[in-house]
Scaffold this motif. Sequence first.
Motif: not given
Length: 92
Positions: A14-41
Amino acid sequence: MMNDAMMPETSCDDWYGGRLRLTQLVGGFRANLDAILLAAAVPDHAQYVLELGSGAGGAALALAARVPDISILAVEHDEVMAELLAQNIAQN
């Protein structure tokens, strides 16, 4: 479309207090703060965005949650990640 037996293990975050749910792989690359910062730009007045190499859609979906009227074309080549991207778009 992949069958469930072919899909690697995933987690749902859950991101943004549950407003966004992101299913992603347990292993390997995982979206995190970098994706939020990119969206904020991206400026609030942007109308169209093209994201190449979208992965599971973290940045595109974070942007869509922040700027609801924006049109986003998210492109992913990898079959597993493209399936996760489609699932994440559908659930958000």
